[in-house]
Design an enzyme around this catalytic site. Sequence first.
Site, PDB file in Angstrom:
ATOM      1  N   ASP A   1     -27.943 179.039  81.017  1.00 26.70           N
ATOM      2  CA  ASP A   1     -27.448 178.124  79.993  1.00 26.70           C
ATOM      3  C   ASP A   1     -25.972 178.444  79.821  1.00 26.70           C
ATOM      4  OD1 ASP A   1     -28.366 176.254  77.684  1.00 26.70           O
ATOM      5  OD2 ASP A   1     -27.039 177.715  76.743  1.00 26.70           O
TER       6      ASP A   1
ATOM      7  N   ASP B   1     -30.185 180.059  73.265  1.00 26.89           N
ATOM      8  CA  ASP B   1     -29.743 179.983  74.652  1.00 26.89           C
ATOM      9  C   ASP B   1     -30.737 180.652  75.599  1.00 26.89           C
ATOM     10  OD1 ASP B   1     -27.543 178.722  73.638  1.00 26.89           O
ATOM     11  OD2 ASP B   1     -26.260 180.499  73.715  1.00 26.89           O
TER      12      ASP B   1
ATOM     13  N   GLU C   1     -28.448 173.250  83.877  1.00 29.67           N
ATOM     14  CA  GLU C   1     -28.665 171.928  83.313  1.00 29.67           C
ATOM     15  C   GLU C   1     -27.656 170.956  83.907  1.00 29.67           C
ATOM     16  OE1 GLU C   1     -29.807 170.862  78.739  1.00 29.67           O
ATOM     17  OE2 GLU C   1     -28.656 172.623  79.233  1.00 29.67           O
TER      18      GLU C   1
END
Length: 452
Positions: free
Chosen positions: A202, A372, A290
């Site tokens: 992340d 996170d 992501e």
Amino acid sequence: MAVSQAYRFALDPSPAQERCLRSHAGAARFAWNWGLARCKERYEAARKWYSSVDLHRLWNAAKKADPGLAWWAENSKCVYQESFRDLERGLKDFVRSRKGERKGKRLGFPRFKKRGRCRDSFRFSTGAIRCAGRTVTLPRLGAIRTYESTRKLARRVENGTARIVSATVSRTAQRWFVSFTVVVDRAIAPRHPWPGSAIGVDLGVRTLVTGVDDRGSVIEICGPKPLSSSLRRLRRASRAHSRTQDGSENRRKSAGRLARIHARVAYVRADALHKATSELSVRYETVVAEDLNVAGMTRSRRLARAVADQGFGQARRMLAYKTEWNGGRLILADRWYPSSKLCSGCGTVKAKLALSERVFTCEACGLRTDRDVNAARNLLDLAASGAESINACGGTIRPGTAGHVPVNQEPGTAHAGQTGTASGQPLAAGRVSAHAHCPATALPRLAGHPLL
Ligand SMILES: [Zn+2]
């Protein structure tokens, strides 16, 4: 394998060279505007544009016929030609964007460039382009000093493993840079040194990278100290800037100050990202991140957030090529995959999670963990659950096909109690117990690792 790579150096030009740099940037801007005007004229008349080759031919005729253009010879002719090529690309991108064939946000029609309002930049693709020691040699400009040694690139060019294709010169906040586009013959590792290793990451601002690896270790790479102090300075400078009067001398000065701090934040961050992404791609075969829709992202009012957004695209690009060089791969989760709203313990998706909530709390199973870390763990799960349907480097996976399989279909039934273990779910229980000692300490494999 031949890969295209950029080598960028900050320039330290003499005053005469600086004048020459400005002149070239002006010529590039002039050529762009001149070409755009011709294209617009033709479009009005014939619904057609000129190609860069046509423009170059027209320009060659015009520059000889018009005594007002006699100054053209002060600059390398290459610069004009490259501007026409940029313009052609801009027009093509505009058409493709309008037809929906181009990714990212919709592009407008190319616009005229105004001095001081656009980026000063120009490119050489032919002529004497060289580098040696702490100098780079460019057509017309001669040898310009650099702040850093160009040794790494020079050595590659010398032993024939690299070829310089073009050199782009640009200015950012009063500093000039040259960026060489280089085709490098690179040895790509056929296999990763740690087969089967994986990490979900992340990306953030204060904590540059929060990752959870296949052994359950939590890895945090903090942003460098200069970054947070620069951010503080940036915040102060932007407040001061907004208080100045439009069009005033003070506004001009504060804009320059602001631009310099922005540039510094960008360098410091890029440097930190380079180090972090190198480490990740060396240590892990599979990196899952992501895929944020950077182009479509709303302009955030929060400064730290805005800076982070800039870095996301950069970090993903770095991860994509670095994992490939090391024999690994990067997996991007579909941007609709709810990595931060999904509970990594039981798979329940939260309806809402404010950005300010730093701790993820699951109402269904009682899991409490860093926001996170939760997201990183979900990303890691994505790699494990969708092993078959994962695309290699640069691909994305959709939650529908390879996403997290919720182990708990009825949130109400598996209430967790104080310990946070989901009853009757060995998988979830295992995972939750991993949360219990997080942030995890270094596991044997990573002991003494520079990341930790
Ligand atoms: Zn849960």
